[in-house]
Structures are given as C-alpha cells and as structure tokens.
Design a protein around this motif. Structure first.
Motif, short mmCIF file in Angstrom:
data_model
loop_
_atom_site.label_atom_id
_atom_site.label_comp_id
_atom_site.label_asym_id
_atom_site.label_seq_id
_atom_site.Cartn_x
_atom_site.Cartn_y
_atom_site.Cartn_z
N ASN A 162 0.83 -1.20 0.00
CA ASN A 162 0.00 0.00 0.00
C ASN A 162 0.87 1.26 0.00
O ASN A 162 2.04 1.21 0.40
CB ASN A 162 -0.91 0.01 1.23
N VAL A 207 -5.00 1.89 -0.55
CA VAL A 207 -4.97 0.43 -0.55
C VAL A 207 -4.70 -0.09 -1.95
O VAL A 207 -5.26 0.41 -2.94
CB VAL A 207 -6.32 -0.13 -0.03
N ASN A 208 -3.85 -1.09 -2.05
CA ASN A 208 -3.54 -1.72 -3.33
C ASN A 208 -4.68 -2.67 -3.69
O ASN A 208 -4.71 -3.82 -3.29
CB ASN A 208 -2.22 -2.47 -3.24
#
Length: 360
Positions: A29, A46-47
C-alpha cells in the motif's frame, strides 16, 4: 500535497491538516503521515490489485481492532505498553473513501513515539517480537474465526500451492523447466512430508485460529525501551494456523541471510535467535495452544521456508508474474536460498525440537 489533503479531509478526525509526507517502507500500500494542528494520522491508499474486496478487508480490520482494543483495556493487559489501533471513519460514515479514479483510501490513528525495526539483531528483540505476536494471537484466541473473511484463499495451504506448482510444471509456459530440474526434484522429495502438516489442519488436529500471516518484525511498533506498542499491517489477518505465523517469523527473523542471497554459504539459521523466539512465543501462548501445535513449532519453520521456495519456483516457471523482480533470475535466486535454508533447518531439526521441548 493538495490532492492528498483533499483526500485526508474526507475523514472525520476534527483537525486542520498541516502537512502530508510519504511514510514507512511498505511495498503493497501507499502510506502517508498526516500532521495536523492536533494529532497525527496514517493515510493509506490500498492496493486494490491485491485486495480486491475492500468491503471484506475493512470488515476484518474493524472486527479485529474492536476485539483487540477492548481486550487490551482489561485488567489482564492494562499493565502492558500495548496501544489501541483503529480506523478513522469518513465524514459520510464509511471507513474507506474512493477517489475520482476509483482509488481506495483509509485512515488509521498514529501511535506516537513508536519505533519500527527491519531486522532482528539481538535475542532481546527476538524474544520481544515473539512475545508480541504471541500476545496478538492470545488476545484474538476467543474471537470466532468464522467472523473473519479469507482475504487471500489458501494463502499457506501446501496442497493448494503444490497443485498450482504442478499445473505450471505441466504447462511450462516460458520454457524454463529444463533449467530447474534439480529444484523440481527437491520439491518432489519433500512434498509428502510438507503436506502432512496441512493434513493435520484439515483433519482438525491442529485448530484454525485467527493469525496475522506476515510476522516480520517490521510489523510491530516498539517504544524506545523495546516494549511493544502495537502489531500493525492487519490486511491479511485471516483464519489459519498459528504455525504459519511462527514458522514465517523464524524464516525471516532467525535467518542469517536475505531470502534472495546468491552466496549460499551465507545462508543459515541463528539458533540463539530461534531459542529466544521460542521462549518469547511460548510465554504468551502455551496456556491456549494444543499439544499438536507446540510439537510442530520446529517443523513449521521448515514448512514456511519450503512453501515460500515453492511459491518462488512456481512464479519463476510461470514467467515472474507475481513477485517483483530486479533481474531475470531473481526468483530463481530466491528459490535456491530458500531451499538451502530448508536443508539447514533439516540439519538442525533435532536441536530445534529440543529447544521447543525444554522451553515449555
């Protein structure tokens, strides 16, 4: 910074933003430190390529932190240095915010005067890290795992990882199979033993608990006296075996070389760090662990080192799609280092079992 401030003020923290800067060394992230006229906060993008279901991810963190924070406020934990960790809600009431590009953002409280280490370089740090992750498991031991979503299915499931490996071996998509016959044979020579631990889990002899699943020391915040303040990075806290957490902590924390070390003569295990970790971990957990868990602690180090080698080998055969690489043979170097570490763990296995037994 103006864009980041625009995102930060979507959250209900009641202060005026002074600055926002990049923060930490995480690879998944994007993390920022938000300084305000009052407290500081952690802002994260957030990824979503990895964490596709943000609703389930957020639900997990809310359930875990609510339970954890309530428990550390009780008399059993009040004398410890543990600090609460929690999500800051958006002004609209949700706990994540989507920007105009569908990027997903969230905010945590910031724990003041905290220190993060990247390596275990002393037995004291090993003991404290183990004690802390053990406490984390103990605090969550009475939380029903069914309340927690499985963010990455079969994350440490050896049967599933081996099945994926066989599929890639059969397909050989980038014609690398002939160059790793020795490594493939290494897998075949040990897979039955490795699957035996997964079978104990499947048969219910090793219970499913709530586990952290990324037990590197840099996921613990300490104070200046090396007392633990908080466990962080809760994205892959999921139902699993405590052995996954213990084994991976030894794989990273007691190893004498990096996981991609090319000079295999440098690969090894620091038995002193292993012993300190065992003692710290059992001090926190021996009251609730069952005998099958304790008796497999030493084996879990082999299991987790092997499964990481297997995953690196699978990715290498599949064309390096999952792990970031810095050169064409990077995954292969990881494989060789991890499999060499498995051999060293095998050579030290009786010593490690003896340490576990004498530490109970």
């Amino acid at each position: 910074m103006e864009k980041l401030i625009g995102i930060a003020i979507k959250f209900d923290f009641g202060e005026t933003v002074k600055s926002i800067v990049r923060f930490g060394s995480g690879h998944i992230n994007d993390t920022y430190l938000v300084d305000t006229t009052g407290k500081k906060f952690i802002l994260q993008k957030v990824n979503t390529a990895i964490f596709k279901n943000i609703e389930n991810l957020t639900s997990n963190i809310l359930v875990i932190t609510d339970h954890y924070n309530r428990k550390i406020a009780t008399a059993d934990y009040r004398d410890l240095s543990l600090k609460p960790l929690y999500l800051i809600p958006c002004k609209e009431g949700n706990y994540f915010f989507r920007d105009d590009n569908n990027g997903c953002w969230r905010m945590f409280n910031y724990i003041e005067k905290s220190i993060c280490y990247d390596r275990i370089d002393s037995e004291k740090k090993a003991y404290n890290a183990a004690h802390t992750f053990g406490l984390f498991q103990k605090i969550l031991s009475d939380l029903d795992p069914k309340l927690i979503h499985e963010i990455i299915p079969d994350f440490h499931n050896m049967k599933s990882r081996y099945k994926n490996f066989l599929k890639v071996v059969k397909e050989n998509p980038v014609n690398r199979l002939n160059s790793v016959k020795k490594e493939v044979q290494f897998v075949e020579n040990r897979i039955a033993e490795m699957i035996s631990l997964q079978q104990l889990i499947d048969d219910g002899k090793i219970p499913i608990r709530i586990t952290h699943n990324d037990t590197k020391i840099n996921n613990i915040l300490f104070d200046e006296n090396d007392n633990a303040l908080s466990v962080i990075d809760l994205d892959i806290v999921m139902p699993g075996s405590v052995l996954f957490d213990f084994g991976d902590a030894i794989r990273t924390g007691a190893a004498m070389a990096d996981e991609d070390e090319q000079d295999l003569t440098k690969v090894g295990i620091d038995i002193g760090l292993f012993e300190a970790y065992v003692k710290g971990y059992l001090y926190s957990t021996k009251q609730f662990l069952v005998s099958e868990e304790i008796s497999n602690l030493a084996f879990s180090a082999k299991y987790m080192t092997f499964i990481m080698g297997l995953r690196f080998l699978t990715d290498y055969l599949d064309g390096d799609k999952y792990y970031k690489i810095h050169h064409s043979n990077h995954n292969l170097h990881r494989v060789c280092a991890q499999f060499r570490q498995v051999e060293i763990l095998e050579n030290n296995f009786e010593i490690m079992k003896g340490i576990v037994q004498s530490s109970q």
